[in-house]
Design a protein around this motif. Structure first.
Motif, mmCIF file in Angstrom:
data_model
loop_
_atom_site.group_PDB
_atom_site.id
_atom_site.type_symbol
_atom_site.label_atom_id
_atom_site.label_comp_id
_atom_site.label_asym_id
_atom_site.label_seq_id
_atom_site.Cartn_x
_atom_site.Cartn_y
_atom_site.Cartn_z
ATOM 1 N N LEU A 99 0.819 -1.212 0.000
ATOM 2 C CA LEU A 99 0.000 0.000 0.000
ATOM 3 C C LEU A 99 0.858 1.270 0.000
ATOM 4 C CD1 LEU A 99 -2.233 -2.014 0.432
ATOM 5 C CD2 LEU A 99 -3.175 -0.564 2.213
ATOM 6 N N ALA A 103 1.072 4.076 -3.085
ATOM 7 C CA ALA A 103 0.749 5.476 -2.821
ATOM 8 C C ALA A 103 1.941 6.368 -3.112
ATOM 9 C CB ALA A 103 0.287 5.642 -1.372
ATOM 10 N N VAL A 122 -1.273 12.592 4.135
ATOM 11 C CA VAL A 122 -0.646 11.338 4.549
ATOM 12 C C VAL A 122 0.393 11.607 5.627
ATOM 13 C CG1 VAL A 122 0.831 9.450 3.781
ATOM 14 C CG2 VAL A 122 -1.081 10.183 2.360
ATOM 15 N N THR A 160 0.914 2.957 7.171
ATOM 16 C CA THR A 160 2.008 3.598 7.884
ATOM 17 C C THR A 160 2.505 4.802 7.088
ATOM 18 O OG1 THR A 160 2.634 1.357 8.467
ATOM 19 C CG2 THR A 160 4.131 3.107 9.134
ATOM 20 N N ALA A 161 2.278 5.980 7.639
ATOM 21 C CA ALA A 161 2.661 7.200 6.932
ATOM 22 C C ALA A 161 4.171 7.245 6.703
ATOM 23 C CB ALA A 161 2.196 8.418 7.725
ATOM 24 N N VAL A 164 5.236 5.457 3.549
ATOM 25 C CA VAL A 164 4.990 6.232 2.324
ATOM 26 C C VAL A 164 6.117 7.240 2.135
ATOM 27 C CG1 VAL A 164 3.400 7.796 1.152
ATOM 28 C CG2 VAL A 164 2.507 5.977 2.602
#
Lengths: 286, 310
Positions: A99, A103, A122, A160-161, A164
């Motif tokens: 994910l 992103a 985010v 989990t920001a 990213v």
């Protein structure tokens, strides 16, 4: 400049002084490192004693045995806990990588309106400690009927920001020409992601995957709340729950701690370089 | 291969200007959707719901939000002795752990940076505890602290020091948890500092050595100033990590003796899941969140200032 004016003899003394200083440094460092290993060695030492011998606080073992490990494997649900921990941590690591990289790919490689807004949205997630959310998340899992399932543990850990952010930084460093050529040849975005970007992003993938895995494996508070059946518990929850029942069977207690530690020690020895570089890299940039 | 291809293709890559200007909203949305969906469902959604709940007398065992409480939960928390004492325990733990975890990590990293051989060994020794689950660390240290036969008490006894009742004495319980935490998490800061040290150009040391600078002078006038950014980072990560303490207390002391080590997160846990008052627990969570945000804000300001200075 200064080399010319300084007599060589003084340079020598500086060199020897530095050498002596380095020796002392090494000595102090080794002393601390040994001190740091004592608790681990003591745990191993104790686990190899018969329970009766553990009340003598000595390193010597009269009657070494691995019986404590056998008892833990037989009398507790530790094998199931292993299964639960491996499943949850793997699911979390795979989900996080997938994910977050998708992103980050959009944020780094695709031009679209409001990409900045999305990025900041985010990034705001980094500010929210997961512990702040346990109460509403518990209610959510309860109403979704997911309590006592592995999904309840894993799902909140997946978005989990930071992951990213790490992927985006890595992707930003890859040359643009790579996919411009591919786009000229008619490749779609998904193909560029799968065939060009992700194969190049191995270091970021391994860093994020290892961190997601270890963090998920070691988490206590959240799985403690959502897993209450002994046979769905993770290793930390299981150990924390049964520790009171060992009483003075210290060899058994230490054996359970060592068994709980083994998978992560293995992960650490296998990926030591990735873990250390991951911390150093993400930490300094973050 | 790719480079030659790129060189040939670059002119034509400028062609779809119109497409570039419009952007690729649809494919971007497709790539973002899975993350954003899970993020909204399990982070942002619960965050907003928690904020909402903090204004209601919501109960764990009753469905819905229950009756509106206004700021009642917040005023109750701010007037509650249990709230302030658990907040103080958390701060006390942070005060006890942060300085040694930073100073010792820095000192050991400085030492390790001078040693040429066997760095893997030091990394292993200091960092290995960090990857262990808290439960494993807790089991090992509870045994080390056992009154009468724990390794620490017996070892200290041999050199003539009478050890306190580590986890059983209300005034020693928190320092004991701090020592355990120092052992457990030092490796993280150690690794951050080692990385910071490696960024410092070697020729700076060589140049100053030629000028006759002693190792101590080098550390004071080259290393420490250049580690400023790393130190800020280590500090803020450490303070936030210490504020979030829960595991050690939960397993090793259950918040005792006599609630002397109950952390703010355990107070949330107790209010929400032992007393079922999840509205109140949400309000306490929000207050805790404010503390963490304040720390982050201070860090942000310091970093801004440092960047301007450099």
């Amino acid at each position: 400049m200064s080399i010319a004016t300084r007599p060589p003899a003084s340079a020598m003394t500086v060199a020897t002084r530095t050498k002596l200083f380095n020796r002392i440094c090494a000595g102090v460092l080794i002393a601390f490192a040994l001190l740091w290993l004592v608790p681990l060695l003591w745990a191993v030492d104790t686990a190899l004693k018969p329970n009766a011998e553990t009340v003598n606080t000595t390193w010597a073992i009269n009657d070494p045995t691995v019986a404590a490990f056998g008892r833990i494997l037989r009398d507790t649900d530790i094998v199931q806990w292993f299964g639960a921990s491996i499943f949850i941590s793997t699911l979390t690591a795979v989900g996080t990588v997938l994910l977050a990289s998708l992103a980050a790919f959009a944020l780094s490689r695709i031009k679209f309106r409001y990409s900045n807004v999305v990025f900041w949205f985010v990034l705001a997630g980094i500010m929210i400690p997961s512990q702040v959310l346990i109460v509403p998340q518990f209610r959510e899992m309860d109403s979704l009927g997911l309590l006592n399932t592995f999904w309840a543990v894993s799902l909140p850990q997946i978005p989990t920001a930071v992951a990213v952010f790490i992927f985006k930084q890595f992707f930003d460093g890859l040359p643009r020409e790579l996919e411009e050529v591919a786009r000229m040849d008619g490749a779609g975005w998904l193909r560029i992601y799968r065939r060009i970007i992700m194969p190049l992003a191995r270091p970021a993938v391994s860093a994020v995957a290892i961190f997601a895995f270890v963090t998920s494996w070691n988490d206590l508070l959240w799985p403690l709340l959502v897993l209450s059946n002994p046979d769905t518990m993770t290793i930390p929850v299981g150990l924390a729950t049964v520790q009171g029942t060992f009483g003075i069977r210290y060899a058994d207690t230490m054996a359970s701690a060592i068994l709980g530690a083994i998978p992560l020690v293995a992960v650490f020895l296998l990926f030591q370089r990735n873990i250390v570089e991951g911390i150093a890299g993400s930490g300094l940039k973050g | 291969m790719t480079t030659t291809e790129t060189a040939v293709r670059t002119p034509s890559a400028e062609e779809p200007v119109a497409e570039k200007k419009r952007g690729y909203g649809l494919p971007a949305a497709g790539f973002l959707a899975p993350f954003l969906l899970v993020y909204l469902l399990f982070i942002i959604g619960p965050g907003l719901y928690g904020l909402l709940m903090s204004f209601f007398d919501t109960s764990l065992v009753k469905p819905g939000l229950s009756s509106f409480a206004g700021l009642g939960n917040y005023t109750e928390a701010l007037q509650s002795g249990d709230f302030w004492s658990s907040l103080w325990h958390t701060l006390w733990f942070t005060i006890l752990t942060t300085p040694p975890l930073i100073v010792l990590a820095l000192a050991l990293a400085l030492l390790a940076d001078r040693v040429k051989h066997g760095r893997w060994f030091f990394r292993l020794a200091f960092f290995a505890p960090y990857i262990l689950p808290s439960a494993v660390v807790a089991l090992i240290w509870m045994f080390l602290y056992t009154p009468g036969l724990g390794l620490i008490e017996v070892s200290l006894g041999k050199i003539g020091i009478t050890a306190p009742n580590w986890l059983g004495d209300p005034s020693w319980a928190m320092p004991s948890l701090a020592i355990t935490t120092l052992w457990w998490t030092l490796g993280f800061n150690f690794v951050l500092y080692l990385a910071g040290l490696q960024e410092i150009p070697r020729d700076l040391y060589e140049a100053s050595a030629i000028d006759g600078a002693s190792p101590w002078q080098q550390i004071r006038s080259i290393t420490l100033p250049l580690l400023g950014r790393t130190t800020t980072l280590v500090c803020v990560l450490q303070v936030i990590a210490s504020l979030k303490v829960f595991d050690q207390m939960y397993i090793m002391t259950s918040g005792g003796p006599d609630f002397a080590t109950r952390s703010i997160l355990q107070y949330v846990y107790d209010s929400g899941f032992t007393n079922f008052r999840i509205g109140y627990a949400s309000a306490v969570s929000m207050l805790f969140f404010l503390v963490v945000l304040a720390v982050s804000a201070v860090w942000f300001t310091i970093v801004r200032r440092q960047e301007k200075g450099v």
